[in-house]
Design a protein around this motif. Sequence first.
Motif, mmCIF file in Angstrom:
data_model
loop_
_atom_site.group_PDB
_atom_site.id
_atom_site.type_symbol
_atom_site.label_atom_id
_atom_site.label_comp_id
_atom_site.label_asym_id
_atom_site.label_seq_id
_atom_site.Cartn_x
_atom_site.Cartn_y
_atom_site.Cartn_z
ATOM 1 N N VAL A 116 0.841 -1.201 0.000
ATOM 2 C CA VAL A 116 0.000 0.000 0.000
ATOM 3 C C VAL A 116 0.874 1.250 0.000
ATOM 4 C CG1 VAL A 116 -1.736 1.312 1.284
ATOM 5 C CG2 VAL A 116 -1.949 -1.166 1.079
ATOM 6 N N GLY A 117 1.915 1.249 0.833
ATOM 7 C CA GLY A 117 2.802 2.398 0.873
ATOM 8 C C GLY A 117 3.538 2.618 -0.432
ATOM 9 N N ALA A 118 4.039 1.532 -1.035
ATOM 10 C CA ALA A 118 4.760 1.658 -2.297
ATOM 11 C C ALA A 118 3.841 2.156 -3.410
ATOM 12 C CB ALA A 118 5.373 0.318 -2.680
ATOM 13 N N ILE A 119 2.597 1.686 -3.432
ATOM 14 C CA ILE A 119 1.644 2.148 -4.442
ATOM 15 C C ILE A 119 1.332 3.623 -4.230
ATOM 16 C CG2 ILE A 119 -0.736 1.930 -5.265
ATOM 17 C CD1 ILE A 119 -0.450 -1.113 -4.682
ATOM 18 N N ALA A 120 1.178 4.034 -2.980
ATOM 19 C CA ALA A 120 0.922 5.451 -2.692
ATOM 20 C C ALA A 120 2.077 6.314 -3.195
ATOM 21 C CB ALA A 120 0.714 5.654 -1.197
ATOM 22 N N ARG A 121 3.299 5.847 -3.001
ATOM 23 C CA ARG A 121 4.462 6.611 -3.461
ATOM 24 C C ARG A 121 4.462 6.730 -4.981
ATOM 25 N NH1 ARG A 121 10.753 5.376 -1.682
ATOM 26 N NH2 ARG A 121 11.664 7.291 -2.555
ATOM 27 N N TRP A 177 -13.711 6.423 -16.360
ATOM 28 C CA TRP A 177 -13.526 5.083 -16.893
ATOM 29 C C TRP A 177 -12.733 4.267 -15.882
ATOM 30 C CZ3 TRP A 177 -15.885 3.152 -21.129
ATOM 31 C CH2 TRP A 177 -16.498 4.075 -21.983
ATOM 32 N N VAL A 178 -13.126 3.015 -15.718
ATOM 33 C CA VAL A 178 -12.544 2.155 -14.690
ATOM 34 C C VAL A 178 -11.805 1.001 -15.358
ATOM 35 C CG1 VAL A 178 -13.002 0.700 -12.679
ATOM 36 C CG2 VAL A 178 -14.368 2.763 -13.062
ATOM 37 N N TYR A 179 -10.504 0.874 -15.062
ATOM 38 C CA TYR A 179 -9.670 -0.182 -15.624
ATOM 39 C C TYR A 179 -9.129 -1.048 -14.492
ATOM 40 C CZ TYR A 179 -9.744 2.701 -19.823
ATOM 41 O OH TYR A 179 -10.149 3.428 -20.912
ATOM 42 N N GLY A 180 -9.359 -2.337 -14.581
ATOM 43 C CA GLY A 180 -8.849 -3.263 -13.586
ATOM 44 C C GLY A 180 -7.634 -3.999 -14.107
ATOM 45 N N ALA A 181 -6.643 -4.181 -13.248
ATOM 46 C CA ALA A 181 -5.453 -4.937 -13.631
ATOM 47 C C ALA A 181 -5.738 -6.422 -13.441
ATOM 48 C CB ALA A 181 -4.266 -4.508 -12.778
ATOM 49 N N GLY A 206 -1.949 -12.583 -5.136
ATOM 50 C CA GLY A 206 -2.379 -13.965 -5.162
ATOM 51 C C GLY A 206 -3.836 -14.154 -5.533
ATOM 52 N N ARG A 207 -4.706 -13.263 -5.068
ATOM 53 C CA ARG A 207 -6.140 -13.429 -5.296
ATOM 54 C C ARG A 207 -6.641 -12.560 -6.438
ATOM 55 N NH1 ARG A 207 -7.406 -12.448 -0.551
ATOM 56 N NH2 ARG A 207 -8.242 -10.347 -0.690
ATOM 57 N N LEU A 232 3.856 -10.009 -11.536
ATOM 58 C CA LEU A 232 4.584 -8.921 -10.913
ATOM 59 C C LEU A 232 4.008 -8.659 -9.526
ATOM 60 C CD1 LEU A 232 4.804 -6.323 -13.816
ATOM 61 C CD2 LEU A 232 6.763 -7.278 -12.606
ATOM 62 N N ASN A 233 4.839 -8.137 -8.649
ATOM 63 C CA ASN A 233 4.327 -7.622 -7.385
ATOM 64 C C ASN A 233 3.298 -6.532 -7.680
ATOM 65 O OD1 ASN A 233 4.698 -5.181 -5.379
ATOM 66 N ND2 ASN A 233 5.066 -7.042 -4.210
ATOM 67 N N VAL A 234 2.242 -6.455 -6.857
ATOM 68 C CA VAL A 234 1.156 -5.512 -7.139
ATOM 69 C C VAL A 234 1.646 -4.076 -7.160
ATOM 70 C CG1 VAL A 234 0.431 -5.374 -4.703
ATOM 71 C CG2 VAL A 234 -1.204 -4.848 -6.512
ATOM 72 N N SER A 235 2.617 -3.730 -6.319
ATOM 73 C CA SER A 235 3.089 -2.353 -6.316
ATOM 74 C C SER A 235 3.904 -2.044 -7.569
ATOM 75 C CB SER A 235 3.906 -2.068 -5.053
ATOM 76 O OG SER A 235 5.054 -2.875 -4.985
ATOM 77 N N ALA A 236 4.678 -3.029 -8.058
ATOM 78 C CA ALA A 236 5.428 -2.821 -9.291
ATOM 79 C C ALA A 236 4.479 -2.689 -10.481
ATOM 80 C CB ALA A 236 6.399 -3.978 -9.513
ATOM 81 N N ALA A 237 3.457 -3.536 -10.535
ATOM 82 C CA ALA A 237 2.480 -3.465 -11.617
ATOM 83 C C ALA A 237 1.745 -2.131 -11.588
ATOM 84 C CB ALA A 237 1.496 -4.626 -11.509
#
Length: 250
Positions: A116-121, A177-181, A206-207, A232-237
Motif C-alpha cells: 500500500v505504501g509503495a503504491i501510494a508513493r 472510466w474504470v480499468y482493472g489490472a 495472489g487473489r 509482478l508484485n502488485v506495487s510494481a504493476a
Amino acid sequence: MSPGRPVRRRAAGSRPPSDGPAVIYGRNPVHEALRARRRPVHRVWATPGAAKEPWLAGVSVHVVDGEEVARRAGSDAHQGLVAEAGPYPYADAAQLLRAPRPLLVALDEVQDPQNVGAIARSAECAGATGLVLPRHRSAEVTPAVCKASAGAVEHLPVATVRNLADFLSEAKQAGLWVYGADAAGVPYDRPDYGDAGTVLVMGAEGRGLRPRVRSSCDALVALPLRGRMESLNVSAAAAVLLYAISPAHP
C-alpha cells in the motif's frame, strides 16, 4: 474510448479522521509531514545524528538515544526519527470524483502495508489525484504505510469507502472510466485512455480482483510477462500502469 456517461454523483462513504495522536517514523515520512502541513506535528524525537538534518532547523526536537526512538516508533526502522502527529486526514471519496479529470488508484483488499505504501508513493510521483481503499480487509494509513510510502501519503489524498464495487459504480456515473489490472485483460497499451477521468483498480496479491469488483470495471488490462515469473508484485504493476495512464492526465 471517449466519455459519454450520464453524470450523477452521490456521496461516497469515507473514513472520518480517527481520534488521538498518530506516530510517524523515518526521515522521509517525518520530513514530508512537516513539509506538507496537512496535519499538525506535535513533537519530534531524534537521535543525535538524525537531529542534525538541516530541514529540522526551527523545529523543537527532543534529542534521545536510539532505544527511546525505537520505543516511541514501535519499530526498529525509524532511521533515528519519530514524531507524534495529528490523526491522518482522510479525504472524502466523493470529492475525489469531482476533481477535474481525476486519476485515482483503488486497491481491492490489498492488506500488506509495504505494498500500500509503495503504491501510494508511485501514485503521488505519477501525479495521481488520490488513492481509494476499502474500509474493511485492507491496510489503512498506519505508521508502517507512511514509512513504506516515504511520506507520500502526506501529499496524496487517501479516501476509504464502505464498498469498493459501489464506489466504482459511482465513478462511472460521474463520467470516469474504470480499468482493472488482471492477467486475463487486454495488453495495457491497447486502450485509448483518452482525456476522461480514470480509476485504476489493483487486486490483492495472489487473489487478484474479486468477482464483483472485476465486473464493475469497464475493461481489464494486463502487463506482458516475458520472463519466467508468472506475475509482478502488485506495487510494481501499479507503478507501470500509472505511468502508462498518466500522460492522459497532465
